[in-house]
Design a protein around this motif. Structure first.
Motif, short mmCIF file in Angstrom:
data_model
loop_
_atom_site.label_atom_id
_atom_site.label_comp_id
_atom_site.label_asym_id
_atom_site.label_seq_id
_atom_site.Cartn_x
_atom_site.Cartn_y
_atom_site.Cartn_z
N UNK A 45 0.83 -1.20 0.00
CA UNK A 45 0.00 0.00 0.00
C UNK A 45 0.87 1.25 0.00
N UNK A 46 1.95 1.21 0.80
CA UNK A 46 2.82 2.37 0.90
C UNK A 46 3.43 2.72 -0.45
N UNK A 47 3.89 1.69 -1.17
CA UNK A 47 4.50 1.94 -2.48
C UNK A 47 3.47 2.47 -3.46
N UNK A 48 2.28 1.88 -3.44
CA UNK A 48 1.23 2.34 -4.34
C UNK A 48 0.83 3.78 -4.03
N UNK A 49 0.72 4.10 -2.74
CA UNK A 49 0.38 5.46 -2.33
C UNK A 49 1.47 6.43 -2.77
N UNK A 50 2.72 6.03 -2.56
CA UNK A 50 3.86 6.87 -2.94
C UNK A 50 3.84 7.16 -4.44
N UNK A 51 3.61 6.12 -5.23
CA UNK A 51 3.60 6.29 -6.70
C UNK A 51 2.42 7.13 -7.15
N UNK A 52 1.25 6.94 -6.53
CA UNK A 52 0.08 7.73 -6.93
C UNK A 52 0.22 9.18 -6.49
N UNK A 53 0.86 9.42 -5.34
CA UNK A 53 1.11 10.80 -4.89
C UNK A 53 1.99 11.53 -5.89
N UNK A 54 2.98 10.81 -6.42
CA UNK A 54 3.90 11.40 -7.41
C UNK A 54 3.21 11.61 -8.75
N UNK A 55 2.04 10.97 -8.92
CA UNK A 55 1.36 11.03 -10.21
C UNK A 55 1.98 10.11 -11.22
N UNK A 56 2.69 9.10 -10.76
CA UNK A 56 3.37 8.15 -11.64
C UNK A 56 2.35 7.24 -12.31
N UNK A 57 2.10 7.48 -13.58
CA UNK A 57 1.13 6.66 -14.30
C UNK A 57 1.77 5.45 -14.96
N UNK A 58 3.10 5.36 -14.94
CA UNK A 58 3.79 4.24 -15.58
C UNK A 58 3.45 2.91 -14.93
N UNK A 59 3.13 2.92 -13.62
CA UNK A 59 2.80 1.67 -12.95
C UNK A 59 1.49 1.07 -13.47
N UNK A 60 0.69 1.89 -14.16
CA UNK A 60 -0.58 1.42 -14.70
C UNK A 60 -0.52 1.11 -16.19
N UNK A 61 0.64 1.36 -16.81
CA UNK A 61 0.78 1.11 -18.24
C UNK A 61 0.74 -0.39 -18.54
N UNK A 62 0.31 -0.72 -19.73
CA UNK A 62 0.24 -2.10 -20.23
C UNK A 62 -0.74 -2.98 -19.46
N UNK A 63 -1.72 -2.37 -18.81
CA UNK A 63 -2.76 -3.14 -18.14
C UNK A 63 -3.98 -3.12 -19.04
N UNK A 64 -4.41 -4.30 -19.50
CA UNK A 64 -5.55 -4.35 -20.44
C UNK A 64 -6.79 -3.66 -19.88
#
Length: 187
Positions: free
Chosen positions: A95-114
């Protein structure tokens, strides 16, 4: 409800396994993260599970850690995000990593998801920040005495709260929590 299963791996397919639990074979879909850490066919495995009901039937989703399942459940509760997309995104980690990435606005973690385009990514980031903050607040409620005790030892409240979030869910008594928090904080 099925919350966990333990048994022997009978089959490993494309992002799923068949787990033999007392003679019953359960087909369980796994995240990329869990799938990459699987033992061999014939070996024992314990998974935390989420049972999904839909008009097409029932599906079981499995996770090696409770944290990963928790991320999946939060994602799956977002309107318009189904269990398969939630399963893919849950591979990000805690959760912490996901929160950190979403706070940064990092959309790359969601790329290539059908099935997850730019609009859904924006919706996920918006909804996740509120849901994860609420979960963090729930997890740290009831630990006021621990926070007070450890703050007297010189730790900041934020350090203590972050350490509490890293504790395994099965630790309930205060004494064990304090010992584990001190390990996390390096003392």
């Amino acid at each position: 409800m099925i919350s966990s299963l333990e048994g022997k791996i009978l089959e490993i397919g494309d992002r799923y396994i068949v787990l033999n639990v007392n003679g019953i074979g359960f087909k369980i879909f796994l995240s990329k993260n869990s799938f990459n850490k699987l033992p061999q066919i014939g070996e024992n495995l314990k998974l935390f599970c989420f049972l999904d009901f839909s008009e097409r039937g029932f599906s079981l989703y499995g996770f090696l850690t409770k944290d990963e399942m928790e991320v999946f459940e939060v994602l799956n509760s977002i309107s318009g995000i189904g269990p398969k997309a939630s399963l893919e995104i849950s591979s990000v980690g805690s959760m912490e990593k996901l929160l950190e990435e979403t706070k940064k606005g990092n959309t790359k973690i969601f790329e290539n998801i059908p099935g997850v385009g730019k609009k859904k990514i924006q919706k996920i980031i918006f909804e996740l920040s509120g849901k994860i903050q609420n979960l963090k607040k729930e997890k740290s409620e009831g630990d006021e005495e621990i926070i007070l005790s450890l703050s007297k030892l010189g730790f900041s409240k934020n350090q203590i709260k972050e350490a509490i979030l890293k504790l395994p869910q099965d630790i309930k008594d205060e004494e064990t929590k304090i010992r584990e928090i001190l390990k996390i904080l390096g003392r």
